[in-house]
Motif scaffolding. Sequence first.
Motif, PDB file in Angstrom:
ATOM      1  N   GLY A   9       0.540  -0.984   0.263  1.00  0.00           N
ATOM      2  CA  GLY A   9      -0.188   0.322  -0.405  1.00  0.00           C
ATOM      3  C   GLY A   9       1.083   0.888   0.009  1.00  0.00           C
ATOM      4  N   LEU A  10      -0.042   2.372   0.399  1.00  0.00           N
ATOM      5  CA  LEU A  10       0.882   3.280   0.271  1.00  0.00           C
ATOM      6  C   LEU A  10       1.413   3.874   1.810  1.00  0.00           C
ATOM      7  N   VAL A  11       2.554   4.627   1.994  1.00  0.00           N
ATOM      8  CA  VAL A  11       2.732   4.927   3.133  1.00  0.00           C
ATOM      9  C   VAL A  11       3.561   5.950   3.494  1.00  0.00           C
ATOM     10  N   GLN A  12       3.402   6.194   4.541  1.00  0.00           N
ATOM     11  CA  GLN A  12       4.147   7.958   4.548  1.00  0.00           C
ATOM     12  C   GLN A  12       5.718   8.004   5.343  1.00  0.00           C
ATOM     13  N   ALA A  13       6.288   8.275   4.819  1.00  0.00           N
ATOM     14  CA  ALA A  13       8.054   7.792   5.170  1.00  0.00           C
ATOM     15  C   ALA A  13       8.381   7.732   7.085  1.00  0.00           C
ATOM     16  N   GLY A  14       8.502   7.172   7.091  1.00  0.00           N
ATOM     17  CA  GLY A  14       8.789   6.435   8.679  1.00  0.00           C
ATOM     18  C   GLY A  14       7.541   5.647   9.055  1.00  0.00           C
ATOM     19  N   GLY A  15       7.302   4.750   8.658  1.00  0.00           N
ATOM     20  CA  GLY A  15       5.342   4.633   8.862  1.00  0.00           C
ATOM     21  C   GLY A  15       6.030   3.065   8.632  1.00  0.00           C
ATOM     22  N   SER A  16       5.460   2.150   8.877  1.00  0.00           N
ATOM     23  CA  SER A  16       5.522   0.838   8.691  1.00  0.00           C
ATOM     24  C   SER A  16       4.348  -0.081   8.119  1.00  0.00           C
ATOM     25  N   LEU A  17       4.785  -0.786   7.588  1.00  0.00           N
ATOM     26  CA  LEU A  17       3.237  -2.139   6.137  1.00  0.00           C
ATOM     27  C   LEU A  17       3.644  -3.495   6.717  1.00  0.00           C
ATOM     28  N   ARG A  18       3.084  -3.979   7.007  1.00  0.00           N
ATOM     29  CA  ARG A  18       3.049  -6.080   7.109  1.00  0.00           C
ATOM     30  C   ARG A  18       2.626  -6.375   5.773  1.00  0.00           C
ATOM     31  N   LEU A  19       3.740  -7.109   5.484  1.00  0.00           N
ATOM     32  CA  LEU A  19       3.162  -8.132   3.952  1.00  0.00           C
ATOM     33  C   LEU A  19       2.944  -9.322   4.623  1.00  0.00           C
ATOM     34  N   SER A  20       2.647 -10.287   3.166  1.00  0.00           N
ATOM     35  CA  SER A  20       2.289 -11.703   4.087  1.00  0.00           C
ATOM     36  C   SER A  20       2.060 -12.404   2.784  1.00  0.00           C
TER      37      SER A  20
END
Length: 123
Positions: A9-20
Amino acid sequence: VQLQASGGGLVQAGGSLRLSCADSRRTFSNNAVGWFRQAPGKEREFVGSISWRGDRTSYADSVKGRFTVSRDNAENTVYLQMNGLKPEDTAVYYCAVAARPYSGADRDGYVRWGQGTQVTVSS
C-alpha cells in the motif's frame, strides 16, 4: 495463482507495513522463503529470507534493523514486517519459495515466485 504476496500500500516515510505471503494450495513448511523487491528501472533485489523452521534469517544491509521476516507454518504463511520505511523502499515486493530448507540472497535458489504487491513510501 497459488503463491501470493499481499499487504502492500501507500505509507508515509517512517511508517510501517506488514506483508504476507501465502499459498492456498501447496505447503512450503519444509522450504526456506525469501522476499525480494523490484523498483522501476532496477533489477530485482534480495530483501530477506527465513529458513524452514524459522531458526535462521538473513537480510540485505539496506533493511537490517528495520525489516523482520517471520513465518507461521501452521498457517502456511510468511510475513515481512517493515518498519521505518523510506522512500527508497518503494518497489513491488515478491515472495519466493526456495528449493531447500535454508536459502539466502541467491535468486537461483528459489523455484516458485508469487505475484508481487506494490509498496509506495511517500516523503
